[in-house]
Design a protein around this motif. Structure first.
Motif, PDB file in Angstrom:
ATOM      1  N   CYS A  40       0.786  -1.237   0.000  1.00 25.37           N
ATOM      2  CA  CYS A  40       0.000   0.000   0.000  1.00 25.37           C
ATOM      3  C   CYS A  40       0.815   1.283   0.000  1.00 25.37           C
ATOM      4  CB  CYS A  40      -0.949   0.011   1.194  1.00 25.37           C
ATOM      5  SG  CYS A  40      -0.115  -0.037   2.803  1.00 25.37           S
ATOM      6  N   GLY A  41       2.116   1.196  -0.057  1.00 24.06           N
ATOM      7  CA  GLY A  41       2.934   2.393   0.023  1.00 24.06           C
ATOM      8  C   GLY A  41       2.985   3.188  -1.265  1.00 24.06           C
ATOM      9  N   PRO A  42       2.501   4.427  -1.228  1.00 19.32           N
ATOM     10  CA  PRO A  42       2.583   5.273  -2.419  1.00 19.32           C
ATOM     11  C   PRO A  42       4.023   5.534  -2.865  1.00 19.32           C
ATOM     12  CG  PRO A  42       1.100   6.253  -0.813  1.00 19.32           C
ATOM     13  CD  PRO A  42       1.790   5.094  -0.137  1.00 19.32           C
ATOM     14  N   ALA A  43       4.979   5.454  -1.949  1.00 14.61           N
ATOM     15  CA  ALA A  43       6.376   5.764  -2.269  1.00 14.61           C
ATOM     16  C   ALA A  43       7.168   4.538  -2.719  1.00 14.61           C
ATOM     17  CB  ALA A  43       7.050   6.414  -1.059  1.00 14.61           C
ATOM     18  N   ASN A  44       6.521   3.394  -2.880  1.00 18.95           N
ATOM     19  CA  ASN A  44       7.214   2.183  -3.330  1.00 18.95           C
ATOM     20  C   ASN A  44       6.941   1.974  -4.822  1.00 18.95           C
ATOM     21  OD1 ASN A  44       8.153  -0.387  -3.928  1.00 18.95           O
ATOM     22  ND2 ASN A  44       7.628  -1.188  -1.911  1.00 18.95           N
ATOM     23  N   ASP A  45       7.903   2.352  -5.645  1.00 14.99           N
ATOM     24  CA  ASP A  45       7.742   2.259  -7.093  1.00 14.99           C
ATOM     25  C   ASP A  45       7.527   0.837  -7.597  1.00 14.99           C
ATOM     26  OD1 ASP A  45       8.076   4.991  -7.271  1.00 14.99           O
ATOM     27  OD2 ASP A  45      10.202   4.866  -7.760  1.00 14.99           O
ATOM     28  N   LYS A  46       7.966  -0.167  -6.841  1.00 14.80           N
ATOM     29  CA  LYS A  46       7.820  -1.559  -7.269  1.00 14.80           C
ATOM     30  C   LYS A  46       6.680  -2.271  -6.542  1.00 14.80           C
ATOM     31  CE  LYS A  46      12.500  -1.981  -8.788  1.00 14.80           C
ATOM     32  NZ  LYS A  46      12.631  -2.344 -10.150  1.00 14.80           N
ATOM     33  N   GLY A  47       5.947  -1.531  -5.701  1.00 13.72           N
ATOM     34  CA  GLY A  47       4.873  -2.129  -4.923  1.00 13.72           C
ATOM     35  C   GLY A  47       3.548  -2.153  -5.666  1.00 13.72           C
ATOM     36  N   LEU A  48       2.530  -2.660  -4.969  1.00 13.31           N
ATOM     37  CA  LEU A  48       1.187  -2.766  -5.528  1.00 13.31           C
ATOM     38  C   LEU A  48       0.453  -1.427  -5.499  1.00 13.31           C
ATOM     39  CD1 LEU A  48       0.217  -6.147  -3.847  1.00 13.31           C
ATOM     40  CD2 LEU A  48       1.095  -5.777  -6.163  1.00 13.31           C
TER      41      LEU A  48
END
Length: 174
Positions: A40-48
């Motif tokens: 759920c992290g907006p700052a994780n470019d590789k996340g969902l």
């Protein structure tokens, strides 16, 4: 607590853009724009980068998986299913506690346990997460959630989430 942080927009992932989520409506973008959580992290470019929003008495999020999220041809990986349900449910708990306490920002919450039932294969394509608080006592919230795809509920989840105190590694994570 201090006033509510100003909403900040992180660049939307292709999945978020395809789902049509508006960053301004997202609890994650409003309260935790620097969060790097995989789910759920907006700052994780590789996340969902799920975008949970309040609709009535439940939290909803629309998500469109990408090809690399599949387990086998055209079907969502079970671990991705679990991550989606876990993070979305966690935000339902945090939002509930914020409202119940009359606070301007949600407390940092973590997963104590969650149990996912994979009811049928989840086809790649638009899907919707729904989460609703089932029970709440003190810093503990139990949430029920579903993942819907292709007009059917493909997975369910029941989880326990707790607000953490100062000294916990997740304290002030958003």
């Amino acid at each position: 607590m201090s006033s509510t942080p100003e909403p900040q927009s992180a660049p939307a992932s292709p999945a978020a853009e395809a789902a049509g989520d508006a960053a301004a409506e997202s609890l994650q973008d409003r309260y935790a724009p620097q969060n790097r959580c995989f789910g759920c992290g907006p700052a994780n470019d590789k996340g969902l980068r799920i975008k949970s929003r309040v609709e009535g008495d439940e939290l909803v999020a629309d998500f469109v998986p990408e090809e690399h999220h599949q387990a086998f041809a055209g079907m969502l990986n079970g671990g991705i299913t679990g991550a989606l349900l876990d993070c979305h449910s966690n935000w339902a708990a945090a939002h509930h506690l914020m409202k119940a306490r009359g606070e301007a920002t949600p407390p940092c919450t973590v997963t104590a346990d969650f149990h996912v039932k994979l009811k049928r294969p989840t086809p790649l394509g638009p899907m919707r997460l729904r989460a609703r608080v089932a029970e709440s006592e003190g810093d503990k919230v139990i949430v029920d959630a579903t993942l819907e795809a292709g007009g059917k509920i493909t997975a369910t989840c029941r989880g326990t989430f707790v607000a953490v105190k100062e000294g916990h590694p997740a304290y002030h994570r958003w």
